[in-house]
Design a protein around this motif. Structure first.
Motif, PDB file in Angstrom:
ATOM      1  N   TRP A 184      -7.616  -7.557   2.527  1.00  0.00           N
ATOM      2  CA  TRP A 184      -7.839  -6.157   2.164  1.00  0.00           C
ATOM      3  C   TRP A 184      -8.013  -6.060   0.657  1.00  0.00           C
ATOM      4  O   TRP A 184      -7.403  -6.816  -0.097  1.00  0.00           O
ATOM      5  N   LYS A 185      -8.818  -5.103   0.233  1.00  0.00           N
ATOM      6  CA  LYS A 185      -8.929  -4.734  -1.180  1.00  0.00           C
ATOM      7  C   LYS A 185      -8.754  -3.226  -1.238  1.00  0.00           C
ATOM      8  O   LYS A 185      -9.483  -2.477  -0.592  1.00  0.00           O
ATOM      9  N   LEU A 186      -7.761  -2.798  -1.983  1.00  0.00           N
ATOM     10  CA  LEU A 186      -7.448  -1.377  -2.131  1.00  0.00           C
ATOM     11  C   LEU A 186      -7.640  -0.998  -3.588  1.00  0.00           C
ATOM     12  O   LEU A 186      -7.006  -1.586  -4.477  1.00  0.00           O
ATOM     13  N   ASP A 187      -8.538  -0.055  -3.857  1.00  0.00           N
ATOM     14  CA  ASP A 187      -8.771   0.443  -5.208  1.00  0.00           C
ATOM     15  C   ASP A 187      -7.962   1.720  -5.395  1.00  0.00           C
ATOM     16  O   ASP A 187      -8.121   2.675  -4.624  1.00  0.00           O
ATOM     17  N   LEU A 188      -7.111   1.721  -6.420  1.00  0.00           N
ATOM     18  CA  LEU A 188      -6.235   2.850  -6.697  1.00  0.00           C
ATOM     19  C   LEU A 188      -6.533   3.418  -8.072  1.00  0.00           C
ATOM     20  O   LEU A 188      -6.742   2.681  -9.032  1.00  0.00           O
ATOM     21  N   GLU A 189      -6.527   4.741  -8.160  1.00  0.00           N
ATOM     22  CA  GLU A 189      -6.747   5.417  -9.432  1.00  0.00           C
ATOM     23  C   GLU A 189      -5.439   5.518 -10.201  1.00  0.00           C
ATOM     24  O   GLU A 189      -4.426   5.950  -9.658  1.00  0.00           O
TER      25      GLU A 189
ATOM     26  N   LYS B 227       0.846  -1.201   0.000  1.00  0.00           N
ATOM     27  CA  LYS B 227       0.000   0.000   0.000  1.00  0.00           C
ATOM     28  C   LYS B 227       0.880   1.250   0.000  1.00  0.00           C
ATOM     29  O   LYS B 227       0.649   2.177  -0.790  1.00  0.00           O
ATOM     30  N   ALA B 228       1.894   1.278   0.837  1.00  0.00           N
ATOM     31  CA  ALA B 228       2.801   2.430   0.887  1.00  0.00           C
ATOM     32  C   ALA B 228       3.548   2.595  -0.439  1.00  0.00           C
ATOM     33  O   ALA B 228       3.730   3.717  -0.922  1.00  0.00           O
ATOM     34  N   PHE B 229       3.970   1.491  -1.038  1.00  0.00           N
ATOM     35  CA  PHE B 229       4.701   1.545  -2.307  1.00  0.00           C
ATOM     36  C   PHE B 229       3.853   2.206  -3.392  1.00  0.00           C
ATOM     37  O   PHE B 229       4.289   3.135  -4.066  1.00  0.00           O
ATOM     38  N   TYR B 230       2.626   1.723  -3.560  1.00  0.00           N
ATOM     39  CA  TYR B 230       1.777   2.220  -4.649  1.00  0.00           C
ATOM     40  C   TYR B 230       1.202   3.610  -4.374  1.00  0.00           C
ATOM     41  O   TYR B 230       0.980   4.382  -5.308  1.00  0.00           O
ATOM     42  N   THR B 231       0.965   3.947  -3.113  1.00  0.00           N
ATOM     43  CA  THR B 231       0.361   5.251  -2.814  1.00  0.00           C
ATOM     44  C   THR B 231       1.414   6.319  -2.490  1.00  0.00           C
ATOM     45  O   THR B 231       1.402   7.386  -3.085  1.00  0.00           O
ATOM     46  N   GLU B 232       2.323   6.018  -1.580  1.00  0.00           N
ATOM     47  CA  GLU B 232       3.295   7.021  -1.161  1.00  0.00           C
ATOM     48  C   GLU B 232       4.445   7.175  -2.150  1.00  0.00           C
ATOM     49  O   GLU B 232       4.854   8.294  -2.449  1.00  0.00           O
ATOM     50  N   LEU B 233       4.980   6.065  -2.639  1.00  0.00           N
ATOM     51  CA  LEU B 233       6.123   6.158  -3.556  1.00  0.00           C
ATOM     52  C   LEU B 233       5.697   6.426  -4.993  1.00  0.00           C
ATOM     53  O   LEU B 233       6.257   7.304  -5.654  1.00  0.00           O
TER      54      LEU B 233
END
Length: 127
Positions: free
Chosen positions: A42-47, A19-25
């Motif tokens: 968990w399911k995380l939807d990312l734009e 999650k940190a890799f895809y969102t923060e980095l």
């Protein structure tokens, strides 16, 4: 019939790290985050800028993905960028190992590869 790619689903080993890799980095924006108790997942939807989504899942005890040598199935995920060198420099500055930049012999475009925390090959491809 098809109007585009709606989403690409990825399964990770360490949800907080991915999650940190895809969102923060990488800077992808969170659209939704859902704990699914029945699946302990968990399911995380990312734009993804420009359209489409990444769905990040955290299934317990998921087997590792064979990658090297090349395995059948999804080979890599490519992100379009305006400037491959600048994007690669940004990732390197964040401590992410990036392969040397190459030129696509078929399109004459620059590209390079890096990996997510689970070793999934990710590509930067210059528009």
């Amino acid at each position: 019939m098809f109007r585009g790619i709606h989403h690409i689903a990825l399964i990770c080993n360490d949800y907080p790290r991915s999650k940190a890799f895809y969102t923060e980095l990488l800077g992808l924006r969170i659209l939704a985050e859902t704990w699914r108790a029945e699946r302990q997942s968990w399911k995380l939807d990312l734009e993804v800028p420009g359209g489409g989504r990444l769905e990040l899942f955290s299934f317990p005890d998921a087997p590792p993905r064979p990658s090297h040598p090349e395995a059948r199935g999804l080979r890599h995920l490519a992100f379009a960028v305006e400037d491959v060198r600048a994007a690669a420099d940004r990732l390197t500055g964040l401590g992410i190992a990036v392969e040397p930049i190459r030129r696509d012999a078929l399109t004459d475009r620059l590209f390079t590869f890096f990996a997510d925390p689970d070793g999934l090959p990710l590509e930067l491809y210059e528009l």
